[in-house]
Design a protein around this motif. Sequence first.
Motif, PDB file in Angstrom:
ATOM      1  N   ILE A  34       5.531   6.734  -5.772  1.00  0.00           N
ATOM      2  CA  ILE A  34       6.262   6.426  -4.470  1.00  0.00           C
ATOM      3  C   ILE A  34       6.513   7.218  -3.539  1.00  0.00           C
ATOM      4  O   ILE A  34       6.042   6.922  -2.273  1.00  0.00           O
ATOM      5  N   ASN A  35       6.880   8.525  -3.839  1.00  0.00           N
ATOM      6  CA  ASN A  35       6.762   9.567  -2.607  1.00  0.00           C
ATOM      7  C   ASN A  35       5.207   9.962  -2.189  1.00  0.00           C
ATOM      8  O   ASN A  35       5.378  10.165  -1.098  1.00  0.00           O
ATOM      9  N   ASN A  36       4.319   9.911  -2.992  1.00  0.00           N
ATOM     10  CA  ASN A  36       3.028  10.151  -2.382  1.00  0.00           C
ATOM     11  C   ASN A  36       2.806   8.971  -1.696  1.00  0.00           C
ATOM     12  O   ASN A  36       2.087   9.175  -0.377  1.00  0.00           O
ATOM     13  N   ALA A  37       3.123   7.748  -1.904  1.00  0.00           N
ATOM     14  CA  ALA A  37       2.917   6.803  -0.696  1.00  0.00           C
ATOM     15  C   ALA A  37       3.684   6.800   0.300  1.00  0.00           C
ATOM     16  O   ALA A  37       2.850   6.611   1.439  1.00  0.00           O
ATOM     17  N   HIS A  38       4.751   7.210   0.254  1.00  0.00           N
ATOM     18  CA  HIS A  38       5.590   7.231   1.448  1.00  0.00           C
ATOM     19  C   HIS A  38       5.022   8.545   2.483  1.00  0.00           C
ATOM     20  O   HIS A  38       4.857   8.337   3.579  1.00  0.00           O
ATOM     21  N   HIS A  39       4.494   9.638   1.810  1.00  0.00           N
ATOM     22  CA  HIS A  39       3.724  10.571   2.593  1.00  0.00           C
ATOM     23  C   HIS A  39       2.502  10.081   3.156  1.00  0.00           C
ATOM     24  O   HIS A  39       2.470  10.289   4.448  1.00  0.00           O
ATOM     25  N   ALA A  43       2.144   9.807   7.476  1.00  0.00           N
ATOM     26  CA  ALA A  43       1.110  10.530   8.159  1.00  0.00           C
ATOM     27  C   ALA A  43       0.295   9.405   9.041  1.00  0.00           C
ATOM     28  O   ALA A  43      -0.111   9.709   9.894  1.00  0.00           O
ATOM     29  N   LYS A  44       0.217   7.858   8.522  1.00  0.00           N
ATOM     30  CA  LYS A  44      -0.210   7.151   9.288  1.00  0.00           C
ATOM     31  C   LYS A  44       0.543   6.442  10.457  1.00  0.00           C
ATOM     32  O   LYS A  44       0.240   5.722  11.311  1.00  0.00           O
TER      33      LYS A  44
END
Length: 129
Positions: A34-39, A43-44
């Motif tokens: 989830i943290n990686n998806a949030h990053h 960024a987008k």
Amino acid sequence: LNLSHIKVRLDLAADLPQITGDPEKLRQVVVNLINNAHHALEAKGGGELFLRTGFDPQAGLVRVEIRDTGDGIAEQIKARIFDPFFTTKRSEGGTGLGMHIVYNIVKQTFLGNIECSSTVGSGTSFKII
């Protein structure tokens, strides 16, 4: 996490069977993804984050999917995401161990599999089976 510009969508199965394994390790896997998806969504500039759980009674397998509508992962990077010390976030303090640890927890603690599918410009999905 600032989620004001990120829409979180949950599709959680009601009657999942009990699984064996360390709940803290499972939490570590889910939080890291989830943290990686949030990053990716930060960024987008925003987007959607999906969390889905389910059960395949024929195979007897519980599955978890974490998907985002971020910019996706290029193939040459995707091929290395589970490698130890590989990171695209070195300038942000990334160590390159998060996804390697996720992979090992899924494989060793839960005897499962993790799959990544991604399309540049459309997002990324991780499925844990």
